[in-house]
Design an enzyme around this catalytic site. Structure first.
Site, mmCIF file in Angstrom:
data_model
loop_
_atom_site.group_PDB
_atom_site.id
_atom_site.type_symbol
_atom_site.label_atom_id
_atom_site.label_comp_id
_atom_site.label_asym_id
_atom_site.label_seq_id
_atom_site.Cartn_x
_atom_site.Cartn_y
_atom_site.Cartn_z
ATOM 1 N N GLY A 103 -0.522 14.609 13.401
ATOM 2 C CA GLY A 103 -0.586 13.850 12.158
ATOM 3 C C GLY A 103 0.688 13.078 11.896
ATOM 4 O O GLY A 103 1.669 13.160 12.638
ATOM 5 N N ARG A 106 6.164 11.805 9.858
ATOM 6 C CA ARG A 106 7.252 11.097 9.175
ATOM 7 C C ARG A 106 6.858 9.660 8.861
ATOM 8 O O ARG A 106 7.715 8.807 8.641
ATOM 9 C CB ARG A 106 8.516 11.117 10.026
ATOM 10 C CG ARG A 106 8.308 10.568 11.424
ATOM 11 C CD ARG A 106 9.583 10.580 12.196
ATOM 12 N NE ARG A 106 9.346 10.199 13.581
ATOM 13 C CZ ARG A 106 10.303 9.839 14.416
ATOM 14 N NH1 ARG A 106 11.543 9.794 13.998
ATOM 15 N NH2 ARG A 106 10.028 9.523 15.659
ATOM 16 N N LYS A 122 7.965 4.335 8.389
ATOM 17 C CA LYS A 122 8.268 5.386 9.362
ATOM 18 C C LYS A 122 9.680 5.897 9.097
ATOM 19 O O LYS A 122 10.653 5.135 9.160
ATOM 20 C CB LYS A 122 8.175 4.848 10.793
ATOM 21 C CG LYS A 122 8.460 5.902 11.860
ATOM 22 C CD LYS A 122 8.283 5.321 13.250
ATOM 23 C CE LYS A 122 8.582 6.350 14.335
ATOM 24 N NZ LYS A 122 8.400 5.786 15.688
ATOM 25 N N ASP A 134 12.009 17.011 9.942
ATOM 26 C CA ASP A 134 12.602 16.594 8.668
ATOM 27 C C ASP A 134 11.974 15.331 8.112
ATOM 28 O O ASP A 134 12.311 14.885 7.022
ATOM 29 C CB ASP A 134 14.115 16.410 8.809
ATOM 30 C CG ASP A 134 14.501 15.381 9.866
ATOM 31 O OD1 ASP A 134 13.651 14.551 10.247
ATOM 32 O OD2 ASP A 134 15.665 15.409 10.318
ATOM 33 N N GLY A 135 11.044 14.731 8.868
ATOM 34 C CA GLY A 135 10.356 13.549 8.369
ATOM 35 C C GLY A 135 11.182 12.279 8.389
ATOM 36 O O GLY A 135 10.754 11.256 7.851
ATOM 37 N N ASP A 261 -2.312 10.759 21.129
ATOM 38 C CA ASP A 261 -2.009 10.407 19.737
ATOM 39 C C ASP A 261 -1.135 9.169 19.645
ATOM 40 O O ASP A 261 -0.865 8.687 18.535
ATOM 41 C CB ASP A 261 -1.349 11.583 19.004
ATOM 42 C CG ASP A 261 -0.052 12.027 19.672
ATOM 43 O OD1 ASP A 261 -0.116 12.490 20.826
ATOM 44 O OD2 ASP A 261 1.014 11.916 19.045
ATOM 45 N N ASN A 262 -0.706 8.621 20.784
ATOM 46 C CA ASN A 262 0.056 7.377 20.808
ATOM 47 C C ASN A 262 -0.761 6.228 21.398
ATOM 48 O O ASN A 262 -0.198 5.227 21.835
ATOM 49 C CB ASN A 262 1.342 7.548 21.617
ATOM 50 C CG ASN A 262 2.362 8.428 20.928
ATOM 51 O OD1 ASN A 262 2.309 8.614 19.716
ATOM 52 N ND2 ASN A 262 3.278 8.984 21.695
#
Length: 494
Positions: A103, A106, A122, A134-135, A261-262
């Site tokens: 998901g 970040r 992003k 840490d996002g 996922d990319n």
């Protein structure tokens, strides 16, 4: 705060709205697909870089980089009216292994503009999908993504875009302490193969169908109304992916992290992490220091893309409901990749007509480039100039084995003689770039930016926006990489 000669300090915010309005778009799919949340603010934001072209694409008002509201919005500190920010959930295979739920860890989608472009931040803080992260994004990787997104667009490669980077003095811990940054990314959609894998793996067929119907209605309407629209969707995605990979291979681009996922459902280059444009031509080059087994080596990219499509086919199978139809939907991938790749290589060679000998000519050239470790971009540009000027020595000088290259050159010239030389030279100079975002150039921009000097970034951005032009006075940016470039290590850490 770093000084910038391109992005002046924000002035008083004018009355004209920054963006005219938002569409629900992906947000309308509902809570099974995402979590609504606000970005986490960053202190003392400042402009690092902006793209006028993407600003125009979004319909932003003239002078938006001088506006404080733009700076705050694209850092995640302020929301625009009507924005419903969200982080989407997806799953995927990473380095060939099922990783389960992933998901937007970040990234937060601000919404979709009236013009049909999604705007995503992003590096704007933790989400429910951050998985102990840490996002945040750091200045280093944000500069790389910003420059490469826009460089790829200028090369004509299908890609997400980057509107801007904002920086902050807030510290972020990676291998060392770095400073935070936010990239504003833009695309018609950020849906990935992994979105489909997520619902298929959980047996959520209703949500899987809802997602597929949304993608078909919005992006592949030609699939609607066919006997099996989901098989048609798979075929359309497969063909876009084949075209994308052919372009990557022709221009010498290594993605580095081709996880499912990319992979964009629209066939866009997405998620610029440990990417690289080839220096010396090495078919087995691995640009990602984290890729210990070489899964994503340059010459493996087309095969990996097909493997990823197989994962997408498996995810869509509950909707397609026929293994043979699913396989048939993928059957066009390989022949289309070869067709598209050869078309691009012929353009690089200035050959306008397809001939039976073309594949042999290209294969033998690639073997020579690899054996002699010839710089890929410089070779093609010098060959283009040789055709234009009739001077072969600069391109011959690139090869240690001159006799072998001369033999190839003779075969090539025999084919070239069948076409108009002036037209061939013009085609080559418009196909073979003088400037690409080499790792050492990005590194120079990053090192300077960390010291508060954005001039290298700005120069690179200007050169990469017109990569086929000569740009007199900036020849050093198109020269061979320095010795220290080979020691650069690019990993998934960002």
């Amino acid at each position: 705060m770093p000084a910038s000669t391109v992005c002046p300090p924000p002035a008083t915010t004018p009355a004209q709205p920054l963006l005219a309005g938002w569409h629900d778009g992906f947000a309308a799919l509902g809570p099974a697909f995402h979590t609504e949340l606000r970005p986490t603010p960053l202190p003392a934001p400042y402009w690092v870089g902006t793209s006028a072209d993407v600003g125009t694409l979004l319909g932003l008002p003239v002078g938006w980089p001088q506006r404080d509201d733009a700076l705050q919005v694209f850092t995640g500190n302020v929301l625009l009216p009507g924005s419903r920010p969200l982080a989407s959930v997806y799953s995927g295979h990473q380095f060939g292994v099922w990783a389960g739920q992933l998901g937007d860890g970040r990234a937060i989608l601000l919404g979709e503009t009236a013009g049909g472009q999604e705007v995503q931040l992003k590096g704007c803080g933790r989400t429910p999908y951050s998985r102990m992260g840490d996002g945040r994004a750091v200045l280093r990787s944000s500069i790389r993504e910003f420059l490469c997104s826009e460089a790829m667009a200028a090369l004509g490669v299908a890609t997400t875009r980057a509107l801007c980077i904002t920086g902050s003095p807030q510290s972020v811990a990676r291998e060392e302490l770095e400073t935070a940054a936010v990239v504003t990314r833009v695309a018609p959609s950020f849906i990935r193969f992994g979105h489909f894998e997520h619902f298929a793996a959980r047996g959520q067929e209703a949500e899987l169908r809802q997602l597929a119907d949304y993608v078909i209605a919005r992006y592949y309407p030609q699939c609607s109304g066919t006997s099996n629209p989901y098989a048609q969707l798979l075929q359309a995605v497969s063909e876009r992916t084949a075209a994308l990979l052919a372009h990557w291979q022709a221009v010498g681009f290594c993605h580095g992290v081709m996880n499912t996922d990319n992979m964009s459902i629209l066939g866009l280059t997405i998620d610029y992490g440990p990417f690289q444009f080839l220096d010396a031509f090495d078919p087995g080059h691995i640009c990602n220091h984290s890729d210990h087994l070489g899964r994503y080596a340059f010459n493996r990219q087309p095969g990996v893309a097909y493997w990823n499509l197989l994962c997408l086919a498996k995810a869509l199978l509950p909707l397609i409901r026929d293994v043979e139809q699913a396989q048939a939907a993928l059957d066009s991938y390989e022949p289309l990749f070869v067709e598209q790749f050869m078309a691009r290589m012929r353009a690089k060679l200035g050959l306008r007509q397809a001939r039976a000998s073309d594949e042999t000519l290209v294969d033998s050239l690639q073997q020579l480039l690899a054996k002699n470790r010839v710089d890929y971009t410089i070779f093609w540009r010098r060959l283009s100039r040789a055709v234009a000027d009739g001077k072969d020595e600069p391109v011959r000088d690139l090869f240690a084995d001159r006799a072998a290259f001369d033999a190839w050159l003779l075969q090539y010239k025999e084919l070239l003689a069948l076409d108009d030389k002036a037209i061939a030279a013009d085609l080559m100079l418009k196909t073979n770039p003088c400037f690409v975002l080499r790792n050492h150039l990005a590194e120079q921009a990053i090192r300077a930016a960390k010291l508060g000097d954005l001039s290298v970034l700005q120069t690179l951005q200007r050169l990469l926006a017109r990569p086929f032009d000569e740009h007199p006075g900036f020849e050093a940016y198109a020269d061979f990489p320095p010795d220290w470039a080979s020691s650069l290590s690019i990993s998934c850490s960002s």
